[in-house]
Write an enzyme that holds these catalytic residues in place. Structure first.
Site, PDB file in Angstrom:
ATOM      1  N   VAL A 140       0.825  -1.199   0.000  1.00 45.57           N
ATOM      2  CA  VAL A 140       0.000   0.000   0.000  1.00 45.57           C
ATOM      3  C   VAL A 140       0.870   1.264   0.000  1.00 45.57           C
ATOM      4  O   VAL A 140       0.399   2.330  -0.374  1.00 45.57           O
ATOM      5  CB  VAL A 140      -0.958   0.006   1.202  1.00 45.57           C
ATOM      6  CG1 VAL A 140      -1.812   1.271   1.245  1.00 45.57           C
ATOM      7  CG2 VAL A 140      -1.863  -1.219   1.161  1.00 45.57           C
ATOM      8  N   GLU A 141       2.111   1.139   0.379  1.00 44.96           N
ATOM      9  CA  GLU A 141       2.977   2.313   0.457  1.00 44.96           C
ATOM     10  C   GLU A 141       3.838   2.430  -0.813  1.00 44.96           C
ATOM     11  O   GLU A 141       3.401   2.981  -1.804  1.00 44.96           O
ATOM     12  CB  GLU A 141       3.824   2.245   1.730  1.00 44.96           C
ATOM     13  CG  GLU A 141       2.965   2.349   2.989  1.00 44.96           C
ATOM     14  CD  GLU A 141       3.775   2.425   4.253  1.00 44.96           C
ATOM     15  OE1 GLU A 141       4.639   3.320   4.364  1.00 44.96           O
ATOM     16  OE2 GLU A 141       3.557   1.589   5.159  1.00 44.96           O
TER      17      GLU A 141
END
Length: 366
Positions: free
Chosen positions: A163-164
């Site tokens: 997600v990052e």
């Protein structure tokens, strides 16, 4: 008038720690006017009015930030820190080549990002607020849930989080290695130009250990400039330590006890559920617990809480004044062993509007 009582000489150096079952010296009588308050806080922190602590609180006396300590196997050098800063700002550490560490930790935003929760790869929104890294050298373990024990380990997590930055460690090394401009920087930092993920992590950690909160009224006050806080801010400091209950968790040079607490914001069994420390330890008692953040520079790093729930500090103070959140079990949760319990240190404080404003004013000095 306020009478300062005798303080043991040993109490005037280093930190004074109060823990469950311990006792504290009553240092001054309760100040009742601005002049008495000014006098009560005129000396070293060890002579200040004692904090009001709840059962289970662990308190370290306030003080200036000490010099940051680096591990023996990764001493901080100017060359290593400069390399780490370059890597920190390099978007090639991400899969897309568009997201750098600085994307969520911008210097002009207090090394946070000013968002409720951060955006990452493919514009995915994370579930947690970006913690400022300005005090990383003094905060362990790392992350809201404490999943990393060192800055070296912490530095690699965002690189591979889907997600990052959504990358792979091998790909990061390859992208940095093909840039000939990096070879002399690695040689200056490590003695030769070999590039690997361990050295990238060490450089990133070294750079973060050079960061610190900017000079502030509080940093001047705690260094001995006792006129750096005005009357309202000083009243806020006193309330922070006493009836406000803030010092139960926010204490020591970094204004964090480094421990994990449940504020009642877990959203257990609901849409925005976040189990916090439990995801690391698997211990039922850790459901909904998050690490106490440092408050240094807090006026620049909103929104606040692990989920960015409060956009402004007055909302945070109102929340704590009400005693936090205390979710109730639904009928289907009556026997759920994981249902979280709010930390008993959170209790209604019954502060007036003026007192809450004073605490907010004090927080603005940090």
């Amino acid at each position: 008038m306020i009478r300062l009582i005798d303080i043991p000489a040993a109490a005037l150096v280093g930190a004074v720690v109060f823990a469950l079952g311990g006792t504290a010296v009553s240092r001054v009588q309760t100040p009742t006017s601005d002049a008495e308050l000014r006098l009560a806080y005129a000396g070293l922190p060890a002579t200040w009015p004692r904090p009001d602590l709840g059962e289970g609180a662990v308190f370290t006396e306030f003080g200036p930030l000490p010099p940051p300590l680096a591990p023996a196997d990764n001493p901080t050098t100017p060359a290593k820190a400069a390399l780490g800063e370059r890597l920190f700002n390099d978007p090639r550490l991400s899969h897309s080549g568009q997201i750098a560490c600085a994307s969520c930790h911008a210097a002009e935003l207090g090394f946070a990002d000013g968002l409720r929760t951060s955006f990452g790869h493919d514009r995915q929104r994370g579930r947690r607020n970006s913690i400022s890294v300005a005090t990383s050298a003094w905060m362990t373990p790392m992350f809201w849930d404490g999943r990393s024990g060192s800055l070296e380990d912490q530095s690699l997590h965002p690189l591979v989080d889907p997600v990052e930055m959504a990358g792979s460690l091998d790909a990061v090394v390859q992208r940095i290695a093909v840039d000939p401009a990096y070879a002399p920087a690695f040689a200056a930092a490590f003695g030769d130009d070999r590039i690997n993920i361990d050295r990238i992590a060490r450089a990133l950690a070294a750079f973060q250990r050079t960061l610190k909160p900017r000079r502030s009224p509080w940093s001047r006050f705690i260094a001995g400039e006792r006129n750096a806080l005005d009357a309202q801010e000083l009243r806020g400091l006193h309330l922070f330590r006493t009836r406000g209950g803030c010092a139960n968790c926010h204490n020591g040079p970094a204004l964090s006890d480094g421990r994990f607490h449940n504020l009642g914001l877990t959203y257990y069994g609901r849409k925005y559920e976040d189990l916090g420390r439990y995801e690391v330890t698997g211990e039922a008692a850790d459901v909904g617990r998050f690490r106490t953040p440092s408050l240094l520079g807090v006026g620049r790093t909103g929104p606040y809480m692990h989920n960015g729930l409060f956009p402004h500090l007055d909302g945070v103070v109102n929340f704590y004044n009400a005693g936090g959140a205390h979710p109730r079990r639904r009928p289907d949760q009556a026997d759920d062993p994981l249902f979280p319990s709010t930390d008993p240190l959170l209790e209604p404080r019954q502060l007036t509007r003026e007192e809450r404003q004073a605490i907010v004013a004090f927080l603005g000095t940090l």
